[in-house]
Design an enzyme around this catalytic site. Structure first.
Site, PDB file in Angstrom:
ATOM      1  N   ASP A  32      38.281  37.060  52.915  1.00 61.01           N
ATOM      2  CA  ASP A  32      37.159  38.318  54.235  1.00 61.01           C
ATOM      3  C   ASP A  32      37.141  36.488  55.115  1.00 61.01           C
ATOM      4  O   ASP A  32      36.642  36.557  56.204  1.00 61.01           O
ATOM      5  CB  ASP A  32      36.139  38.153  53.356  1.00 61.01           C
ATOM      6  CG  ASP A  32      36.294  39.404  52.641  1.00 61.01           C
ATOM      7  OD1 ASP A  32      36.581  40.606  52.973  1.00 61.01           O
ATOM      8  OD2 ASP A  32      35.976  39.139  51.713  1.00 61.01           O
ATOM      9  N   HIS A  68      31.953  42.127  48.826  1.00 62.12           N
ATOM     10  CA  HIS A  68      33.465  42.021  49.327  1.00 62.12           C
ATOM     11  C   HIS A  68      33.317  44.044  49.467  1.00 62.12           C
ATOM     12  O   HIS A  68      33.864  43.992  48.653  1.00 62.12           O
ATOM     13  CB  HIS A  68      34.516  41.699  48.349  1.00 62.12           C
ATOM     14  CG  HIS A  68      35.655  42.096  48.869  1.00 62.12           C
ATOM     15  ND1 HIS A  68      36.358  41.138  50.184  1.00 62.12           N
ATOM     16  CD2 HIS A  68      36.863  42.689  47.384  1.00 62.12           C
ATOM     17  CE1 HIS A  68      37.903  41.838  49.973  1.00 62.12           C
ATOM     18  NE2 HIS A  68      38.304  42.510  49.040  1.00 62.12           N
TER      19      HIS A  68
HETATM   20  P1  NAD Z   1      48.590  46.092  41.502  1.00 68.60           P
HETATM   21  O1  NAD Z   1      48.518  47.816  41.220  1.00 68.60           O
HETATM   22  O2  NAD Z   1      49.628  46.199  42.328  1.00 68.60           O
HETATM   23  O3  NAD Z   1      48.021  45.493  40.189  1.00 68.60           O
HETATM   24  C1  NAD Z   1      47.783  45.639  39.561  1.00 68.60           C
HETATM   25  C2  NAD Z   1      48.246  46.012  37.790  1.00 68.60           C
HETATM   26  O4  NAD Z   1      46.745  45.031  37.455  1.00 68.60           O
HETATM   27  C3  NAD Z   1      48.939  46.717  37.452  1.00 68.60           C
HETATM   28  O5  NAD Z   1      50.151  45.885  37.369  1.00 68.60           O
HETATM   29  C4  NAD Z   1      48.094  47.814  36.537  1.00 68.60           C
HETATM   30  O6  NAD Z   1      49.368  47.708  35.493  1.00 68.60           O
HETATM   31  C5  NAD Z   1      47.009  46.243  35.865  1.00 68.60           C
HETATM   32  N1  NAD Z   1      46.378  46.520  34.903  1.00 68.60           N
HETATM   33  C6  NAD Z   1      45.566  47.925  35.327  1.00 68.60           C
HETATM   34  N2  NAD Z   1      44.806  47.256  33.913  1.00 68.60           N
HETATM   35  C7  NAD Z   1      44.753  46.636  33.609  1.00 68.60           C
HETATM   36  C8  NAD Z   1      44.003  45.778  32.776  1.00 68.60           C
HETATM   37  N3  NAD Z   1      42.718  46.683  31.484  1.00 68.60           N
HETATM   38  N4  NAD Z   1      44.385  44.765  32.136  1.00 68.60           N
HETATM   39  C9  NAD Z   1      45.589  44.054  32.551  1.00 68.60           C
HETATM   40  N5  NAD Z   1      46.616  44.527  33.582  1.00 68.60           N
HETATM   41  C10 NAD Z   1      45.711  45.435  34.021  1.00 68.60           C
HETATM   42  O7  NAD Z   1      47.290  46.027  42.262  1.00 68.60           O
HETATM   43  P2  NAD Z   1      47.354  44.593  43.219  1.00 68.60           P
HETATM   44  O8  NAD Z   1      47.640  45.102  45.065  1.00 68.60           O
HETATM   45  O9  NAD Z   1      47.827  43.582  42.638  1.00 68.60           O
HETATM   46  O10 NAD Z   1      45.288  44.584  43.412  1.00 68.60           O
HETATM   47  C11 NAD Z   1      45.350  44.816  42.194  1.00 68.60           C
HETATM   48  C12 NAD Z   1      43.217  44.608  42.675  1.00 68.60           C
HETATM   49  O11 NAD Z   1      42.717  43.698  42.809  1.00 68.60           O
HETATM   50  C13 NAD Z   1      42.932  46.002  42.967  1.00 68.60           C
HETATM   51  O12 NAD Z   1      41.382  45.836  42.384  1.00 68.60           O
HETATM   52  C14 NAD Z   1      42.539  45.603  44.462  1.00 68.60           C
HETATM   53  O13 NAD Z   1      41.730  46.448  44.676  1.00 68.60           O
HETATM   54  C15 NAD Z   1      41.648  44.099  44.605  1.00 68.60           C
HETATM   55  N6  NAD Z   1      42.047  42.655  45.316  1.00 68.60           N
HETATM   56  C16 NAD Z   1      41.417  42.580  46.115  1.00 68.60           C
HETATM   57  C17 NAD Z   1      41.190  41.677  47.019  1.00 68.60           C
HETATM   58  C18 NAD Z   1      39.840  40.897  47.358  1.00 68.60           C
HETATM   59  O14 NAD Z   1      39.450  40.455  48.466  1.00 68.60           O
HETATM   60  N7  NAD Z   1      38.852  40.546  46.409  1.00 68.60           N
HETATM   61  C19 NAD Z   1      42.223  41.377  47.270  1.00 68.60           C
HETATM   62  C20 NAD Z   1      42.932  42.384  47.537  1.00 68.60           C
HETATM   63  C21 NAD Z   1      43.546  43.358  46.522  1.00 68.60           C
HETATM   64  C1  LMR Z   2      41.026  43.785  50.222  1.00 72.07           C
HETATM   65  O1  LMR Z   2      40.264  43.395  51.118  1.00 72.07           O
HETATM   66  O2  LMR Z   2      42.237  43.977  51.364  1.00 72.07           O
HETATM   67  C2  LMR Z   2      41.288  44.413  48.845  1.00 72.07           C
HETATM   68  O3  LMR Z   2      39.836  44.195  48.736  1.00 72.07           O
HETATM   69  C3  LMR Z   2      41.579  45.843  49.152  1.00 72.07           C
HETATM   70  C4  LMR Z   2      41.223  47.175  49.164  1.00 72.07           C
HETATM   71  O4  LMR Z   2      41.111  47.303  49.303  1.00 72.07           O
HETATM   72  O5  LMR Z   2      40.868  46.747  51.349  1.00 72.07           O
END
Ligand code: NAD
Ligand code: LMR
Length: 324
Positions: A156, A184
């Site tokens: 962010d 967030h």
């Molecule tokens: P994704 O679905 O591509 O990958 C997530 C992985 O986590 C999958 O491979 C899944 O099998 C695995 N998983 C699920 N439960 C699990 C567990 N108990 N133990 C271990 N692994 C597990 O998702 P992504 O795009 O890599 O995103 C992951 C997370 O990050 C999401 O919740 C997304 O919203 C979040 N995210 C946060 C931010 C931020 O700025 N804070 C930014 C982008 C994404």
């Molecule tokens: C982001 O900010 O890109 C992540 O938290 C993914 C989402 O759900 O927006």
């Protein structure tokens, strides 16, 4: 040797993070590494493929790659943990809609960290809703320092930095000290009131302050949703880039006069925010590697109202996880 845990190792953020970690982009070119990757059992075959690719890069620093689905084994000796493993939201959802499904993940992982990780482990929670998931994790790790648990708002911050630089036709390097307050989520508060552009107060550069309270704020708040709408998937490369740099901020002394935004445990915070949340504040890392909140940044009435809304949202999320 640094023992780095990455959960969700077969996911899209991990795929954009692991190769930088293995290349030494976090700890430099002299620090050997172990990568310890956790996945759910169904995703282990895909994780095996990621492991093969890591091996095929022949990274000189990478001493060991361990993969598995048992947090107790994977968190063994962890010095740094990136908790990415959680479901992402789809179009039309808020991040808090994921709380029920994702929150439980952080109970077990908090417990496993508590039992198996290095006592000084630094934990960055990225899986959404990251602030409250981070609160769950730290509550389940009573023997670890709650101040070593962090929720990522670095993305962010970079989004806000880009928007301000673009508005002024400047480079992002000219813009510093933007603060992200709160959750967030779509209530996060990007604040430029103490930011500088080319060393001068950012406020002096804005002939029209209404942009700062309108389009700027909503663009940053909604950027994640805009990416999901455009890509059909949530941000991954930018999230991985921010995760790497967020961990770097946590472990590297902050330059004089600078700060970064991070979700941290709010106990003892100097802003009168509820004492039992994970809340994004301006932070600094000292030479001993400890992170503290930068005190004394003034809020005007508008900012105060917005920050309170984000605090209330986090209080509601905390209420919602009580049954967990
Ligand atoms: P994704 O679905 O591509 O990958 C997530 C992985 O986590 C999958 O491979 C899944 O099998 C695995 N998983 C699920 N439960 C699990 C567990 N108990 N133990 C271990 N692994 C597990 O998702 P992504 O795009 O890599 O995103 C992951 C997370 O990050 C999401 O919740 C997304 O919203 C979040 N995210 C946060 C931010 C931020 O700025 N804070 C930014 C982008 C994404
Ligand atoms: C982001 O900010 O890109 C992540 O938290 C993914 C989402 O759900 O927006």
């Amino acid at each position: 040797m640094k023992k780095i845990v990455v959960t969700g190792g077969a996911g899209q953020i991990a795929y954009n993070l692991l190769f930088s970690l293995a290349n030494g982009d976090l700890f430099g070119s002299n620090e050997p590494l172990s990568l310890q990757l956790l996945e759910i059992p169904e995703a282990l075959p895909a994780l095996e493929g990621v492991k093969m690719e890591l091996e095929d890069c022949a990274f000189p620093l990478l001493q060991e790659i361990r993969i598995g689905s048992d947090p107790e084994k994977i968190f063994e000796g962890a010095t740094h943990a990136f908790l990415l493993g959680a479901k992402p939201r789809g179009p039309g959802m808020e991040r808090s809609d994921l709380l029920k499904e994702n929150g439980v993940i952080f109970i077990d992982q908090g417990k496993a960290l508590n039992r198996k990780a290095d006592k000084n482990v630094k934990v960055l929670v990225v899986g959404n809703p990251c602030n409250t998931n981070c609160l769950i994790a730290l509550k389940n790790a009573p023997d670890l320092n709650p101040r070593h648990f962090f929720a990522m708002t670095a993305l962010d911050e970079r989004r806000a930095q880009h928007q301000v630089a673009k508005k002024h036709g400047m480079g992002v390097k000219d813009v510093s000290k933007i603060t992200i307050w709160g959750n967030h989520s779509s209530t996060l508060v990007p604040d430029v009131s103490h930011a500088t552009i080319l060393g001068r107060p950012a406020k002096d550069h804005f002939s029209d302050p209404s942009w700062l309270r309108g389009e700027f704020v909503s663009t940053v708040q909604q950027r994640g949703a805009a990416i999901i709408k455009a890509r059909g998937k949530s941000s991954a490369a930018s999230a991985a880039h921010s995760a790497l740099n967020a961990m770097k901020s946590i472990i590297t002394p902050t330059l004089a006069g600078q700060w970064y935004s991070m979700g941290v445990y709010s106990k003892g915070n100097p802003y009168g925010i509820d004492q039992d949340l994970v809340f994004s504040f301006p932070c600094r890392t000292d030479v001993g590697g400890e992170v503290s909140i930068v005190p004394g940044l003034a809020w005007d009435d508008w900012l105060k109202e917005k920050i309170k809304l984000s605090e209330q949202e986090l209080q509601q999320e905390r209420e919602a996880i009580k049954p967990l």
